[in-house]
Structures are given as C-alpha cells and as structure tokens.
Design an enzyme around this catalytic site. Sequence first.
Site, short mmCIF file in Angstrom:
data_model
loop_
_atom_site.label_atom_id
_atom_site.label_comp_id
_atom_site.label_asym_id
_atom_site.label_seq_id
_atom_site.Cartn_x
_atom_site.Cartn_y
_atom_site.Cartn_z
N GLY A 179 0.81 -1.21 0.00
CA GLY A 179 0.00 0.00 0.00
C GLY A 179 0.84 1.26 0.00
N GLY A 182 -0.39 8.15 1.36
CA GLY A 182 -0.44 8.18 2.81
C GLY A 182 0.80 7.66 3.49
N GLY A 218 2.07 4.69 3.74
CA GLY A 218 2.91 3.78 2.97
C GLY A 218 3.85 4.51 2.02
N SER A 238 -3.85 0.48 14.89
CA SER A 238 -4.61 1.72 14.96
C SER A 238 -5.06 1.92 16.39
CB SER A 238 -5.82 1.64 14.03
OG SER A 238 -6.77 2.64 14.34
N TYR A 248 -14.03 -2.10 11.32
CA TYR A 248 -12.68 -1.58 11.07
C TYR A 248 -11.82 -1.73 12.32
CZ TYR A 248 -8.84 1.66 10.31
OH TYR A 248 -7.58 2.21 10.22
#
Length: 310
Positions: free
Chosen positions: A21, A25, A27, A151, A176
């Site tokens: 990814g 962002g 990544g 997260s 999520y």
Amino acid sequence: MTSWTASDIPDQSGRTAIVTGSTSGLGRVTAAELARHGAHVILAVRNPAAGEATARDIRAQSPGAQLTVRTLDVASLDSVRTFASQITSELEAVDLLVNNAGAENLGARRTTVDGFEFHLGTNMLGHFALTGLLLDTLERGREPRVVSLSSLTHKRAHLDFDDLQWERRFNANRAYGASKLATTVFGIELDRRLRAAGSPVISTIAHPGLSRSGFIDHAWKDRGRIAQLMGRLFSVIATQPTEQGALNQLHAATAPGVGGGDFFGPGRFGETRGPVTRVHASTEARDPGVGRRLWATAEALTGVTYLSTR
C-alpha cells in the site's frame, strides 16, 4: 524517548524492503524514506500505474533511489500468492516487510473476492498469508523485521469469534476497529511464535495516531458537503501530518534496539499525536489465548500454515 525523526533512520544500503500500500499516505512516506536512506524498496501496490507514478516522484526527490513496482492486492489471496511467488523466485532474501496496506469501508458490508469481510480480509488476513509465504525469504535477510500497522481503534475493539466476519449485525466503524485489533493480535502472536521457533525475524507493531493519511477524507466523502467540510476542519485541528504519523512504523522498521513485540505510537494527547514512543496494546490484543485462536482461524481461512506450535 527523545524525539526521533526521519534523519535518525540508519543507513539502509544493501537492504531490501517491501512496503504494501505504498502509493499514498503512510505507505508512500515510509517507502520514500526507506529509499532515501539507501534501501531497495519494492512498492507492493494494487494499481501498478499509480505505483510507477509514485516511483517517479520518489526518484525526483531522491535521485538514485532503488525502487521496484510489483502488483499486490492484499484483498485477494490469489494476488498474494502470485506476488509472493514472484518475490521468492527473484530474490534470495528480503530484510523488511512493512504490512501497511489497509482499507476502511464506511458503507454497507462488503466482502473480498475470497468472501472475507472487507476490513478483516484486507487489513489482516491478506497480510497474515503474505507474511507466511515470505517467511523463508525473510529469514535469510539481514536483521529481518516485519512491521504490522495497528490503529488506536484497536483499543476499543473486540473480536467476536462467533461472528468474526460481521454477518449478523454489521457496523463499519466497529468492523474496522476489530480488523485493526486482529492485526495487532497477529503482530504480537507472530512475535511469540518467531521467538519459540528461534527465528532471526522480529515482529514489531506501530500505529500512526490521528494522521492525515487520506482515510479521514474517505470517511466523510459520501456524507454531503457540510460533513466533508467538518471532516477537513477536524483533520486540520486534531490530526498530525502524515510524515509524523509514519515515523512510528519507520522507527519500528529501522531503529536500533527495537525488539520483537515492541509497539510504537505517538506519545501525546492519548496517543493521537506527538513523538514516537513505546506504547501498549490492549489487554485483549496481548492475550495469548486470543492470539492462538486467531492464528488457527487465519490458517483455516487462508490455507497458509506456518510457525505451528505443539
């Protein structure tokens, strides 16, 4: 811990890093900094055209940067297997795997091509399979590491093994958070199993706090103009730059003295912002029983089996 910046990243020359990814962002920042410090970075991306554009941008900023673009969609086990096969046939060793790619779906329940709930399949199961398929190649690396991206939401989440795929009562935000809890559990259980096996690979974890990584804009995009403006205002007031958020995974990936199972996140305002600091996972994330159960479930769902325990 004193404030750690990208300037503190050690020389990465001679190291090969895979960043999933990596076109936007966190990544993208991670890939750019690793390349700037000398690593050969494999941009593992769903859209190869976007990957090539990212590679050009990074080379413009860091002439001579070593970058390779490879197609990888972690939401597809076929794609994961194809990518892993390419890497293991092309490279003798890989030194670093940053499991950064992620998905946030705030709409109706969706599934991956393999039938997994979209968050779980993308954020955790795909990376579980990828890590297992690359483990032999990682073990031949120099001081090899795997970084799993957690997260803050994992701390409020719970894994319901009776409805892990959210088929009964789907809630996008909770799904999520649960997927990020699963990712955190995976990173910690991976560390336990690597240690037990005497592997040279270490498993570390990081979270970016509240960072401007593109997820916030995505979260508000279908909620009307006023909601979008509120989302942007929240982003300006409450979040930190993507470059700051990415320092946590860069530290986990490169800093000397990092140990297996170490978890890094921002050190201020409830881990939402601030300098890189060692932080703690939730009680559920650290529970060995949860780790064993999730590992067995992931093996059954993906068909990828590794680091088995007696």
